[in-house]
Design a protein around this motif. Structure first.
Motif, PDB file in Angstrom:
ATOM      1  N   PHE A 195      -7.928  15.908  -1.123  1.00  0.00           N
ATOM      2  CA  PHE A 195      -6.926  14.853  -1.042  1.00  0.00           C
ATOM      3  C   PHE A 195      -6.079  15.057   0.217  1.00  0.00           C
ATOM      4  O   PHE A 195      -5.531  16.142   0.424  1.00  0.00           O
ATOM      5  CB  PHE A 195      -6.042  14.876  -2.289  1.00  0.00           C
ATOM      6  CG  PHE A 195      -4.999  13.802  -2.314  1.00  0.00           C
ATOM      7  CD1 PHE A 195      -3.645  14.123  -2.242  1.00  0.00           C
ATOM      8  CD2 PHE A 195      -5.351  12.470  -2.416  1.00  0.00           C
ATOM      9  CE1 PHE A 195      -2.671  13.132  -2.267  1.00  0.00           C
ATOM     10  CE2 PHE A 195      -4.394  11.474  -2.434  1.00  0.00           C
ATOM     11  CZ  PHE A 195      -3.051  11.803  -2.369  1.00  0.00           C
ATOM     12  N   PRO A 196      -5.978  14.019   1.082  1.00  0.00           N
ATOM     13  CA  PRO A 196      -5.297  14.226   2.368  1.00  0.00           C
ATOM     14  C   PRO A 196      -3.766  14.276   2.288  1.00  0.00           C
ATOM     15  O   PRO A 196      -3.121  14.719   3.218  1.00  0.00           O
ATOM     16  CB  PRO A 196      -5.742  13.026   3.203  1.00  0.00           C
ATOM     17  CG  PRO A 196      -6.107  11.987   2.211  1.00  0.00           C
ATOM     18  CD  PRO A 196      -6.587  12.682   0.999  1.00  0.00           C
ATOM     19  N   GLY A 197      -3.178  13.785   1.160  1.00  0.00           N
ATOM     20  CA  GLY A 197      -1.720  13.764   1.113  1.00  0.00           C
ATOM     21  C   GLY A 197      -1.127  15.136   0.832  1.00  0.00           C
ATOM     22  O   GLY A 197      -1.789  15.991   0.265  1.00  0.00           O
ATOM     23  N   THR A 224       0.827  -1.212   0.000  1.00  0.00           N
ATOM     24  CA  THR A 224       0.000   0.000   0.000  1.00  0.00           C
ATOM     25  C   THR A 224       0.854   1.252   0.000  1.00  0.00           C
ATOM     26  O   THR A 224       0.629   2.182  -0.777  1.00  0.00           O
ATOM     27  CB  THR A 224      -0.897   0.034   1.252  1.00  0.00           C
ATOM     28  OG1 THR A 224      -1.687  -1.142   1.277  1.00  0.00           O
ATOM     29  CG2 THR A 224      -1.790   1.257   1.240  1.00  0.00           C
ATOM     30  N   ARG A 225       1.849   1.269   0.901  1.00  0.00           N
ATOM     31  CA  ARG A 225       2.670   2.467   1.029  1.00  0.00           C
ATOM     32  C   ARG A 225       3.471   2.709  -0.241  1.00  0.00           C
ATOM     33  O   ARG A 225       3.684   3.858  -0.644  1.00  0.00           O
ATOM     34  CB  ARG A 225       3.577   2.319   2.241  1.00  0.00           C
ATOM     35  CG  ARG A 225       4.147   3.624   2.706  1.00  0.00           C
ATOM     36  CD  ARG A 225       4.425   3.655   4.202  1.00  0.00           C
ATOM     37  NE  ARG A 225       3.332   4.276   4.915  1.00  0.00           N
ATOM     38  CZ  ARG A 225       2.623   3.670   5.846  1.00  0.00           C
ATOM     39  NH1 ARG A 225       2.899   2.459   6.203  1.00  0.00           N
ATOM     40  NH2 ARG A 225       1.634   4.294   6.431  1.00  0.00           N
ATOM     41  N   LYS A 268     -10.193   7.385  -6.985  1.00  0.00           N
ATOM     42  CA  LYS A 268     -10.630   8.087  -5.772  1.00  0.00           C
ATOM     43  C   LYS A 268      -9.695   9.243  -5.453  1.00  0.00           C
ATOM     44  O   LYS A 268     -10.133  10.362  -5.156  1.00  0.00           O
ATOM     45  CB  LYS A 268     -10.668   7.099  -4.599  1.00  0.00           C
ATOM     46  CG  LYS A 268     -11.163   7.710  -3.290  1.00  0.00           C
ATOM     47  CD  LYS A 268     -11.235   6.672  -2.180  1.00  0.00           C
ATOM     48  CE  LYS A 268      -9.844   6.317  -1.702  1.00  0.00           C
ATOM     49  NZ  LYS A 268      -9.799   5.267  -0.699  1.00  0.00           N
ATOM     50  N   PHE A 315       1.077   4.346  -2.627  1.00  0.00           N
ATOM     51  CA  PHE A 315       0.733   5.706  -2.198  1.00  0.00           C
ATOM     52  C   PHE A 315       1.889   6.672  -2.384  1.00  0.00           C
ATOM     53  O   PHE A 315       1.715   7.796  -2.885  1.00  0.00           O
ATOM     54  CB  PHE A 315       0.280   5.680  -0.743  1.00  0.00           C
ATOM     55  CG  PHE A 315      -0.261   6.990  -0.230  1.00  0.00           C
ATOM     56  CD1 PHE A 315       0.324   7.630   0.862  1.00  0.00           C
ATOM     57  CD2 PHE A 315      -1.363   7.580  -0.824  1.00  0.00           C
ATOM     58  CE1 PHE A 315      -0.180   8.832   1.344  1.00  0.00           C
ATOM     59  CE2 PHE A 315      -1.875   8.789  -0.352  1.00  0.00           C
ATOM     60  CZ  PHE A 315      -1.280   9.413   0.737  1.00  0.00           C
ATOM     61  N   TYR A 316       3.084   6.265  -1.972  1.00  0.00           N
ATOM     62  CA  TYR A 316       4.221   7.168  -2.072  1.00  0.00           C
ATOM     63  C   TYR A 316       4.570   7.496  -3.520  1.00  0.00           C
ATOM     64  O   TYR A 316       4.952   8.625  -3.842  1.00  0.00           O
ATOM     65  CB  TYR A 316       5.450   6.590  -1.354  1.00  0.00           C
ATOM     66  CG  TYR A 316       5.429   6.832   0.146  1.00  0.00           C
ATOM     67  CD1 TYR A 316       6.573   6.659   0.916  1.00  0.00           C
ATOM     68  CD2 TYR A 316       4.267   7.215   0.795  1.00  0.00           C
ATOM     69  CE1 TYR A 316       6.553   6.871   2.285  1.00  0.00           C
ATOM     70  CE2 TYR A 316       4.225   7.423   2.153  1.00  0.00           C
ATOM     71  CZ  TYR A 316       5.366   7.253   2.898  1.00  0.00           C
ATOM     72  OH  TYR A 316       5.339   7.452   4.260  1.00  0.00           O
TER      73      TYR A 316
END
Lengths: 261, 86
Positions: free
Chosen positions: B82-84, B27-28, B72, B31-32
């Motif tokens: 977007f939270p990032g 996942t990370r 999403k 995401f990264y």
């Protein structure tokens, strides 16, 4: 037997364990009923029964120990073990919430933005009211120790003063924390940050209230000459509990308020 | 690896092993790389430089991430939710 030939306390039959169990049943089922059907009847009945049980059970213990002399040294030793084991179980209770906090904060998920505090959370400044709260509880730890030494040295007036001061500091902490809760820019519903913050600090606050109540009962007993300089276990148990509450706060402060900001 | 980014992109087959994410849960990693692509885009755009090197990150996240996640996150970025940190 005409009289007991041992130093232990064979307790007389008592209805309070039964009423306590009934209260537990009413509280649990009542909470479920409240959640699903919006009725507070069962939960209220449970709370009333619980409070009545506690008052009468502990009143009976005071009668047995202070007035009837059943708390011989071996009996007191058993009570000490009991209090220590209870506090140990409470340590494990809080350990669970710290586990939850660290689980979520050490590896923050993409939903939070991959960071801690999560995106959008405005944390409380750890060097404002939370730091004051830390000072208040540490000071109360000093005053409760002062109270203990006063009792051991037969200093009646100082014992009453220091115990009163301890309780007032406890109330001050509760008041400050209530203000913080009211003014906080986030709620319990704000993701895992809100959940871990309010559940951990909330249970701690509940324990501060319980501890303050325990100390208040000790104050009333001290005023009514229940304690001697050699025998005052009720007070010692309250003091142990109070120190435990203080230590939990220190961990909360360092983990959630300071590191977690 | 002295070969330039164009060659790397030409030879790309799938996301290579990344020692920063050695375990089963990737996942990370996804995401990264998504974050890195958009951060790269943003900073190279700001400098007015060609953004072709950023395409590496895009290839990696396209290989790794479920399409629903990408959709999403793209929607969130369009909405501004977007939270990032980009």
């Amino acid at each position: 037997m005409a009289h007991q030939a041992h130093a232990y306390h064979m307790v007389d039959p008592s209805p309070w364990p039964l009423t306590g169990a009934i209260a537990a049943l009413l509280l649990t089922s009542g909470t479920a009923i409240w959640f699903h059907f919006h009725s507070l009847v069962l939960v209220t009945a449970g709370m009333i029964l619980l409070i009545l049980t506690m008052i009468q059970w502990w009143r009976d213990i005071i009668r047995e120990g202070t007035f009837q002399g059943h708390h011989t040294p071996p009996v007191q030793k058993g009570l000490r073990y009991g209090m220590i084991l209870f506090i140990t179980s409470e340590v494990f209770f809080f350990l669970g919430f710290f586990w939850a906090f660290y689980h979520s904060s050490l590896a923050p998920t993409p939903e939070l933005g991959g960071c801690w505090p999560p995106t959008g959370i405005i944390t409380l400044d750890p060097f404002e009211v939370p730091l004051l709260n830390t000072a208040v509880l540490l000071a109360s730890g000093v005053t409760v120790t002062w109270a203990h030494h006063s009792i051991m040295e037969g200093e009646r007036k100082q014992a009453i003063q220091s115990l009163t001061l301890t309780i007032l500091l406890g109330f001050y902490f509760t008041f400050l924390q209530a203000m913080e809760y009211y003014e906080a820019p986030f709620t319990i519903a704000d993701g895992v940050y809100g959940s871990t913050f309010f559940v951990a600090t909330g249970f701690h606050g509940l324990h501060v209230i319980i501890g303050s109540t325990f100390l208040a009962v000790c104050l009333l007993r001290q005023i009514q000459y229940h304690f001697t300089s050699q025998h005052h276990f009720g007070f010692e148990a309250a003091a142990w509990y109070w120190h435990f509450v203080d230590v939990v706060w220190l961990f909360l402060y360092v983990s959630i308020y300071w590191w977690g900001s | 690896m002295a070969e330039d980014i164009a060659t790397k992109l030409q030879n790309y087959r799938t996301a290579p092993f990344d020692a920063r994410f050695p375990n089963q849960n990737q996942t990370r990693n996804c995401f990264y790389n998504y974050l890195d692509y958009h951060r790269c885009q943003k900073s190279l755009d700001a400098k007015g430089v060609d953004t072709a090197p950023c395409d590496w990150y895009k290839r990696v996240y396209k290989s790794l991430c479920p399409m629903s996640w990408i959709q999403k996150w793209d929607d969130q970025r369009a909405e501004g939710t977007f939270p990032g940190k980009i």
